[in-house]
Write an enzyme that holds these catalytic residues in place. Structure first.
Site, PDB file in Angstrom:
ATOM      1  N   HIS A  72     -43.214  19.707 -41.702  1.00 18.43           N
ATOM      2  CA  HIS A  72     -42.365  20.590 -42.513  1.00 18.43           C
ATOM      3  C   HIS A  72     -41.764  19.800 -43.672  1.00 18.43           C
ATOM      4  O   HIS A  72     -41.220  18.721 -43.476  1.00 18.43           O
ATOM      5  CB  HIS A  72     -41.249  21.196 -41.661  1.00 18.43           C
ATOM      6  CG  HIS A  72     -41.721  22.321 -40.798  1.00 18.43           C
ATOM      7  ND1 HIS A  72     -40.900  23.351 -40.409  1.00 18.43           N
ATOM      8  CD2 HIS A  72     -42.938  22.584 -40.253  1.00 18.43           C
ATOM      9  CE1 HIS A  72     -41.596  24.207 -39.669  1.00 18.43           C
ATOM     10  NE2 HIS A  72     -42.823  23.756 -39.549  1.00 18.43           N
ATOM     11  N   LYS A 295     -31.263  15.488 -33.349  1.00 18.48           N
ATOM     12  CA  LYS A 295     -31.287  14.023 -33.325  1.00 18.48           C
ATOM     13  C   LYS A 295     -31.458  13.403 -31.939  1.00 18.48           C
ATOM     14  O   LYS A 295     -31.773  12.210 -31.832  1.00 18.48           O
ATOM     15  CB  LYS A 295     -29.980  13.475 -33.932  1.00 18.48           C
ATOM     16  CG  LYS A 295     -29.918  13.605 -35.436  1.00 18.48           C
ATOM     17  CD  LYS A 295     -30.820  12.612 -36.128  1.00 18.48           C
ATOM     18  CE  LYS A 295     -31.200  13.005 -37.524  1.00 18.48           C
ATOM     19  NZ  LYS A 295     -32.541  13.560 -37.677  1.00 18.48           N
ATOM     20  N   TYR A 382     -31.501  14.109 -42.005  1.00 17.51           N
ATOM     21  CA  TYR A 382     -32.260  15.042 -41.164  1.00 17.51           C
ATOM     22  C   TYR A 382     -33.654  14.499 -40.859  1.00 17.51           C
ATOM     23  O   TYR A 382     -34.141  14.593 -39.728  1.00 17.51           O
ATOM     24  CB  TYR A 382     -32.356  16.413 -41.839  1.00 17.51           C
ATOM     25  CG  TYR A 382     -32.890  17.487 -40.917  1.00 17.51           C
ATOM     26  CD1 TYR A 382     -32.028  18.219 -40.095  1.00 17.51           C
ATOM     27  CD2 TYR A 382     -34.257  17.748 -40.838  1.00 17.51           C
ATOM     28  CE1 TYR A 382     -32.512  19.182 -39.228  1.00 17.51           C
ATOM     29  CE2 TYR A 382     -34.755  18.710 -39.970  1.00 17.51           C
ATOM     30  CZ  TYR A 382     -33.878  19.420 -39.171  1.00 17.51           C
ATOM     31  OH  TYR A 382     -34.368  20.368 -38.307  1.00 17.51           O
TER      32      TYR A 382
HETATM   33  P1  RFL Z   1     -33.993  12.979 -20.471  1.00 16.84           P
HETATM   34  O1  RFL Z   1     -34.966  13.832 -21.176  1.00 16.84           O
HETATM   35  O2  RFL Z   1     -32.778  13.629 -19.900  1.00 16.84           O
HETATM   36  O3  RFL Z   1     -34.794  12.250 -19.309  1.00 16.84           O
HETATM   37  C1  RFL Z   1     -34.124  11.494 -18.315  1.00 16.84           C
HETATM   38  C2  RFL Z   1     -34.980  11.500 -17.068  1.00 16.84           C
HETATM   39  O4  RFL Z   1     -34.361  10.700 -16.061  1.00 16.84           O
HETATM   40  C3  RFL Z   1     -34.437  11.371 -14.812  1.00 16.84           C
HETATM   41  N1  RFL Z   1     -33.338  10.903 -13.945  1.00 16.84           N
HETATM   42  C4  RFL Z   1     -33.506  10.019 -12.947  1.00 16.84           C
HETATM   43  N2  RFL Z   1     -34.589   9.403 -12.480  1.00 16.84           N
HETATM   44  C5  RFL Z   1     -34.437   8.543 -11.423  1.00 16.84           C
HETATM   45  N3  RFL Z   1     -33.236   8.315 -10.841  1.00 16.84           N
HETATM   46  C6  RFL Z   1     -32.110   8.935 -11.261  1.00 16.84           C
HETATM   47  N4  RFL Z   1     -30.930   8.690 -10.694  1.00 16.84           N
HETATM   48  C7  RFL Z   1     -32.216   9.816 -12.379  1.00 16.84           C
HETATM   49  N5  RFL Z   1     -31.341  10.583 -13.056  1.00 16.84           N
HETATM   50  C8  RFL Z   1     -32.029  11.234 -13.997  1.00 16.84           C
HETATM   51  C9  RFL Z   1     -34.342  12.844 -15.178  1.00 16.84           C
HETATM   52  O5  RFL Z   1     -34.906  13.676 -14.170  1.00 16.84           O
HETATM   53  C10 RFL Z   1     -35.127  12.900 -16.483  1.00 16.84           C
HETATM   54  O6  RFL Z   1     -36.487  13.189 -16.278  1.00 16.84           O
HETATM   55  O7  RFL Z   1     -33.485  11.777 -21.386  1.00 16.84           O
HETATM   56  P2  RFL Z   1     -34.261  10.927 -22.507  1.00 16.84           P
HETATM   57  O8  RFL Z   1     -35.613  10.492 -22.007  1.00 16.84           O
HETATM   58  O9  RFL Z   1     -33.300   9.915 -22.986  1.00 16.84           O
HETATM   59  O10 RFL Z   1     -34.572  11.988 -23.669  1.00 16.84           O
HETATM   60  C11 RFL Z   1     -33.508  12.549 -24.406  1.00 16.84           C
HETATM   61  C12 RFL Z   1     -33.886  13.953 -24.878  1.00 16.84           C
HETATM   62  O11 RFL Z   1     -34.341  14.687 -23.774  1.00 16.84           O
HETATM   63  C13 RFL Z   1     -32.723  14.675 -25.572  1.00 16.84           C
HETATM   64  O12 RFL Z   1     -31.986  13.793 -26.372  1.00 16.84           O
HETATM   65  C14 RFL Z   1     -33.196  15.845 -26.465  1.00 16.84           C
HETATM   66  O13 RFL Z   1     -33.826  16.831 -25.697  1.00 16.84           O
HETATM   67  C15 RFL Z   1     -32.025  16.470 -27.238  1.00 16.84           C
HETATM   68  N6  RFL Z   1     -32.423  17.643 -28.016  1.00 16.84           N
HETATM   69  C16 RFL Z   1     -33.050  17.495 -29.242  1.00 16.84           C
HETATM   70  N7  RFL Z   1     -33.356  16.260 -29.718  1.00 16.84           N
HETATM   71  C17 RFL Z   1     -34.037  16.100 -30.898  1.00 16.84           C
HETATM   72  O14 RFL Z   1     -34.300  14.964 -31.300  1.00 16.84           O
HETATM   73  N8  RFL Z   1     -34.456  17.192 -31.643  1.00 16.84           N
HETATM   74  C18 RFL Z   1     -34.205  18.473 -31.233  1.00 16.84           C
HETATM   75  O15 RFL Z   1     -34.653  19.416 -31.896  1.00 16.84           O
HETATM   76  C19 RFL Z   1     -33.436  18.662 -30.007  1.00 16.84           C
HETATM   77  N9  RFL Z   1     -33.175  19.899 -29.559  1.00 16.84           N
HETATM   78  C20 RFL Z   1     -32.166  18.933 -27.536  1.00 16.84           C
HETATM   79  C21 RFL Z   1     -32.557  20.048 -28.341  1.00 16.84           C
HETATM   80  C22 RFL Z   1     -31.557  19.131 -26.298  1.00 16.84           C
HETATM   81  C23 RFL Z   1     -31.324  20.407 -25.838  1.00 16.84           C
HETATM   82  N10 RFL Z   1     -30.724  20.528 -24.552  1.00 16.84           N
HETATM   83  C24 RFL Z   1     -31.139  21.437 -23.559  1.00 16.84           C
HETATM   84  C25 RFL Z   1     -29.771  19.543 -24.102  1.00 16.84           C
HETATM   85  C26 RFL Z   1     -32.319  21.328 -27.907  1.00 16.84           C
HETATM   86  C27 RFL Z   1     -31.684  21.528 -26.666  1.00 16.84           C
HETATM   87  C28 RFL Z   1     -31.418  22.942 -26.248  1.00 16.84           C
HETATM   88  C1  PHB Z   2     -35.698  23.350 -31.308  1.00 20.04           C
HETATM   89  O1  PHB Z   2     -35.545  23.410 -30.087  1.00 20.04           O
HETATM   90  O2  PHB Z   2     -36.737  23.780 -31.842  1.00 20.04           O
HETATM   91  C2  PHB Z   2     -34.633  22.790 -32.152  1.00 20.04           C
HETATM   92  C3  PHB Z   2     -33.399  22.480 -31.616  1.00 20.04           C
HETATM   93  C4  PHB Z   2     -32.388  21.977 -32.419  1.00 20.04           C
HETATM   94  C5  PHB Z   2     -32.640  21.779 -33.786  1.00 20.04           C
HETATM   95  C6  PHB Z   2     -33.873  22.077 -34.315  1.00 20.04           C
HETATM   96  C7  PHB Z   2     -34.878  22.575 -33.507  1.00 20.04           C
HETATM   97  O3  PHB Z   2     -31.657  21.311 -34.589  1.00 20.04           O
END
Ligand code: RFL
Ligand code: PHB
Length: 387
Positions: A72, A295, A382
């Protein structure tokens, strides 16, 4: 059992680190609390910075992203129905990749399988020991109790993991801001609202139109923390989403049943330092940003980059990278914290906000619309600050 780097957590940060280290000839074992299917069932991030895209290539896990992801050049911002565009390419010469975290994780699991890396699922009671001496990890699973000796431990176990808690409380310093709302998100087999992401500020609350592909949409609305997923039918969601989007977008929007629906609270959180003895924290284990700036996953990737550099240098006899890890990673973390916080503050409706507060939000948005300098700053942040 013995390995060089024990990795706690098989989410994107743990898998990416494991994949990069293995390809550099450094042995790892990943311990994941959940099953692979459970990890792949989580719907989260969708926007990848160039740094993460490059790391996935380096990890040998970028082919499907190249084929199926979408680059994008910009995004749209809307304010009570009026919409304008931020052109990232024009403002700073960079782009972002739209490709779901679920797919990134799936590709990393496949890459780990292909090189025969060890990922152990369904681990319980994982505990870290002797972090400032000769570290080891213990856990239990259906097969009994286990012990893994290692040189280093990477805590990649997310916000609710145990790694951060293993750093003594008198060493740890935590910074936190909790926002008084959450995001209700749905995934649907419908065409995206627009060819680019739309971040919409509205008197009714924030809404985001995002996507995973030409036929899969990800849509979010700001909701009070007291709302539950069960309170929101698909119809109610789409009605509210359309009311917050500009009319030109709402009028042509194709809606459909949700295939996933969840509420995520919004929080900014940093735990310092990111290193304690032979333990290094990566990703959500050490910091959380509200999703507004996209992020979270990207910060996890920059942590992995710095740790990967530090560990590979260590095994070549140079410890400067691991000594500097916490400082280098945190410098970038705080930049992304600031960006995510400022975008969150500008775009959401805060309970109890005064007219003055609202005018400040409007003026911030107007500045982005009218000032090339402001757009450039937004675009640089961004699309991702350089590592
Ligand atoms: P994760 O993905 O939480 O993975 C951690 C893993 O560790 C396991 N775990 C354990 N394993 C063994 N022993 C234990 N005691 C444990 N405790 C936990 C868990 O089961 C899991 O599998 O962390 P990681 O790898 O650091 O990744 C981080 C990302 O997942 C997170 O920052 C992003 O998803 C945040 N986020 C977004 N980030 C972006 O860069 N761009 C986005 O567009 C974006 N959109 C989002 C998001 C997060 C969201 N939610 C639901 C919080 C949108 C949403 C809605
Ligand atoms: C997405 O889940 O697609 C997503 C979430 C947060 C953003 C952008 C995209 O800021």
């Amino acid at each position: 059992m013995r390995t060089q780097v024990a990795i706690i957590g098989g989410g994107p940060s743990g898998l990416l680190l494991s994949q990069l280290l293995n390809r550099a000839g450094i042995a790892t074992v990943v311990l994941e609390r959940k099953s692979r299917d459970y990890v792949l069932g989580r719907i989260r991030a969708g926007v990848l910075e160039t740094g993460l895209v490059d790391l996935l290539h380096e990890a040998g896990a970028g082919d499907r992203m190249d084929r199926e992801g979408h680059l994008h050049d910009g995004c749209k911002l809307a304010q009570n129905g009026r919409m304008f565009r931020i052109d990232f390419r024009q403002a700073c010469g960079r782009q972002v990749m739209v490709y779901g975290q679920t797919e990134v994780t799936r590709d990393l699991y496949a890459a780990q399988d292909a090189i025969g890396a060890t990922v152990i699922h369904d681990t319980e009671d994982v505990a870290l020991h002797d972090l400032t001496g000769t570290p080891f990890v213990t856990w239990t699973d259906a097969g009994g109790s286990h012990r893994l000796d290692c040189d280093f431990i990477a805590g990649c176990d997310g916000f609710h993991g145990i790694s951060r808690q293993s750093i003594p409380t008198d060493v740890r310093r935590e910074f936190e801001k909790i926002y008084p709302f959450g995001w209700l998100g749905i995934l649907s087999h419908t065409p995206p609202a627009d060819s680019e992401l739309i971040y919409a500020a509205h008197d009714r609350g924030f809404a985001l139109a995002s996507m995973r592909s030409a036929t899969l949409s990800r849509s979010y609305i700001q909701v009070p923390l007291t709302d539950r997923v069960e309170d929101w039918s698909d119809d109610a969601f789409w009605t509210e989403f359309k009311a917050r989007m500009p009319a030109e977008v709402a009028d042509r929007l194709i809606t459909g049943p949700s295939i996933e629906k969840s509420i995520a609270p919004l929080r900014s959180f940093v735990s310092e330092p990111m290193r304690w003895g032979r333990l290094f924290l990566c990703g959500d284990a050490s910091h959380i940003v509200p999703p507004t700036g996209a992020k979270g996953l990207n910060l996890a990737a920059s942590d992995v980059h710095y740790l990967y550099e530090g560990l590979t240098a260590h095994y070549r006899g140079d410890d400067r990278g691991i000594e500097a890890y916490s400082q280098r990673a945190l410098a970038r973390v705080w930049q992304a914290m600031r960006f995510s916080w400022s975008l969150t503050m500008m775009m959401h409706r805060f309970p109890g906000a005064s007219d003055y507060d609202r005018r400040m939000q409007d003026t911030d948005l107007a500045q982005l619309e009218t000032s090339e300098t402001a757009r450039r700053l937004m675009a640089e942040n961004y699309t991702g600050l350089p590592y």
